[in-house]
Design a protein around this motif. Structure first.
Motif, PDB file in Angstrom:
ATOM      1  N   LEU A  84      87.580  56.360  73.556  1.00 58.10           N
ATOM      2  CA  LEU A  84      88.768  55.841  72.506  1.00 58.10           C
ATOM      3  C   LEU A  84      89.026  56.760  71.345  1.00 58.10           C
ATOM      4  O   LEU A  84      90.060  57.240  70.882  1.00 58.10           O
ATOM      5  N   LEU A  85      87.952  56.859  70.416  1.00 55.12           N
ATOM      6  CA  LEU A  85      88.010  57.930  69.374  1.00 55.12           C
ATOM      7  C   LEU A  85      88.498  59.312  69.601  1.00 55.12           C
ATOM      8  O   LEU A  85      89.175  59.862  68.848  1.00 55.12           O
ATOM      9  N   TRP A  86      88.177  59.720  70.553  1.00 56.97           N
ATOM     10  CA  TRP A  86      88.268  61.012  71.077  1.00 56.97           C
ATOM     11  C   TRP A  86      89.726  61.217  71.233  1.00 56.97           C
ATOM     12  O   TRP A  86      90.546  62.107  70.753  1.00 56.97           O
ATOM     13  N   GLY A  87      90.285  60.284  72.073  1.00 57.15           N
ATOM     14  CA  GLY A  87      91.658  60.354  72.436  1.00 57.15           C
ATOM     15  C   GLY A  87      92.564  60.091  71.518  1.00 57.15           C
ATOM     16  O   GLY A  87      93.666  60.664  71.520  1.00 57.15           O
ATOM     17  N   GLY A  88      92.153  59.318  70.383  1.00 51.13           N
ATOM     18  CA  GLY A  88      93.018  58.957  69.267  1.00 51.13           C
ATOM     19  C   GLY A  88      92.970  59.954  68.122  1.00 51.13           C
ATOM     20  O   GLY A  88      93.369  59.892  66.966  1.00 51.13           O
ATOM     21  N   GLY A  89      91.925  61.129  68.338  1.00 55.74           N
ATOM     22  CA  GLY A  89      91.779  62.178  67.322  1.00 55.74           C
ATOM     23  C   GLY A  89      91.135  61.653  66.041  1.00 55.74           C
ATOM     24  O   GLY A  89      91.310  62.034  65.094  1.00 55.74           O
TER      25      GLY A  89
END
Length: 324
Positions: free
Chosen positions: A102-107
Motif C-alpha cells: 500500500l505504501l509503495w503504491g501510494g508513493g
C-alpha cells in the motif's frame, strides 16, 4: 450507479449462496465455545464477499492494483486463520507485507523512515483492533457502513466514491445474512481483516490528504473500546494475544444478556452521531488539535463511566447468584 447496483446485488447474493453451500459441505463453521457470544453452529468466512467486492472495484477501475493486492494478502491470511488458527507472527507478517504494498503504491516511501515505521505500527494495530471487535451479530457490518458512508461525503476522498458504493453493496448483502437475531454467517477473519484494511486505507488517505487530525475521531468508538480493553487486560497481567470476552460489547451481550442487534445499533448510532456532529462542526470552523483532544478525552471518560456501571451491575448479578 443504480444500474450497477441492479447488476451487482443479485450477483453478490448468488455468490454468497454458493459460498454458504461450499462452507457447509467443507465444514467451514464456527462452533460455539466458552468465549463465544453465539449459541449455534454458524458458517464462518462469509466476509469473503468483501474481497469479491474489492476485486469488482478493481475490474471497474475504482481501486488500484497495490491496494487490491494488499487487501488480498491480508484477507488470505485471515481465511487461512479461519480454517486453521495461525500463530501471531505469520499473521503480522502478512499485515506488514500488505501495508508495504500500500505504501509503495501510494508513493509514500519518500517519507522519513521513522514516520513509515509509525504508520506501519498504527495501521497494523488498527487492523487487529477491528478484527478483535468482530464478536456479535451486525456490529462489524453496520460499523463499516457508517465508516464508509462518512468517507463518501468527504471531498478529500471523492475519487473513491465509486469504490465505497461497490463495497457498500457487498456490505448490504452480508448484512442480510448477519444482521439478524441468529446469524446465518459470520464475517470471519477474512472479512473483518479485509474490511479493516480497506477502511484503514481510506482513513490514512483522508488524514494525509486533508492534514486534519480530528478525522481520527471518525473511528473513535471502536478504538476506545479496543484500546481500553487492552490496557485493562495488561494491568491484569493477561496475555492480550489470547481470545477473550472482555470488551464492553461482550459484557453487554454475554453477562447482561442484551440482544446483539441492540448492542450493535448502540455502538453504530454513537459513532454516526460523532461523525455527523464533526462534519457539521467543521463546516462552521476549523477544528484544532486541542479541541480534538478535548473531544477524545470526553469520549474516553464517557466510555469508562459506562464500562464501570456495566461492571458494577455484573458484580451485583454475580453476588445474587452466589447467595442463592
Amino acid at each position: 450507479m443504480i444500474n450497477l447496483a441492479l447488476v451487482l446485488l443479485p450477483l453478490y447474493f448468488l455468490l454468497f449462496e454458493l459460498y454458504l453451500r461450499v462452507a457447509k459441505r467443507c465444514d467451514i463453521t464456527d462452533v460455539p465455545n466458552q468465549r463465544s457470544s453465539h449459541t449455534k453452529v454458524t458458517v464462518r468466512g462469509g466476509g469473503i464477499i468483501f474481497v469479491v467486492g474489492a476485486f469488482t472495484a478493481f475490474v471497474l477501475g475504482y481501486i488500484g492494483i497495490w491496494p487490491l493486492l494488499g487487501l488480498i494478502i491480508s484477507a488470505l491470511a485471515g481465511f487461512v486463520d479461519d480454517l486453521h488458527p495461525l500463530p501471531t507472527w505469520p499473521r503480522l507478517l502478512a499485515h506488514f507485507s500488505a501495508l508495504l504494498l500500500l505504501l509503495w503504491g501510494g508513493g509514500l516511501f519518500i517519507l522519513p523512515w521513522w514516520l513509515i515505521i509509525i504508520i506501519m505500527i498504527i495501521f497494523t494495530g488498527w487492523v487487529n483492533v477491528f478484527n478483535f471487535m468482530d464478536g456479535i451479530n451486525g456490529i462489524t457490518v453496520l460499523y463499516s457502513l457508517v465508516a464508509l458512508g462518512t468517507f463518501y461525503f468527504l471531498p478529500e476522498v471523492k475519487e473513491y466514491k465509486d469504490l465505497i458504493v461497490v463495497m457498500g453493496l457487498a456490505l448490504i448483502v452480508f448484512a442480510f445474512y448477519n444482521f439478524r437475531k441468529k446469524a446465518i454467517a459470520f464475517a470471519g477473519d477474512v472479512g473483518s481483516i479485509s474490511l479493516a484494511f480497506l477502511i484503514g486505507f481510506l482513513w490514512m488517505d483522508l488524514i494525509f490528504l486533508s492534514d486534519r487530525f480530528y478525522y481520527i475521531l471518525f473511528l473513535s468508538v471502536y478504538l476506545l473500546d479496543a484500546l481500553f480493553t487492552i490496557l485493562i487486560r495488561l494491568l491484569n497481567r493477561e496475555n492480550i494475544l489470547k481470545p477473550h470476552r472482555k470488551h464492553l460489547y461482550q459484557y453487554l451481550a454475554n453477562e447482561l444478556g442484551q440482544p446483539h442487534l441492540k448492542i450493535s445499533l448502540f455502538y453504530v448510532l454513537i459513532q454516526l452521531f460523532i461523525n455527523t456532529s464533526l462534519i457539521y462542526w467543521s463546516k462552521k470552523q476549523e477544528i484544532s488539535i486541542s479541541q480534538t483532544l478535548m473531544v477524545l478525552l470526553f469520549l474516553a471518560l464517557s466510555y469508562l463511566a459506562v464500562r464501570y456501571m456495566v461492571w458494577q451491575k455484573i458484580l451485583k448479578m454475580q453476588h445474587r447468584e452466589m447467595q442463592k
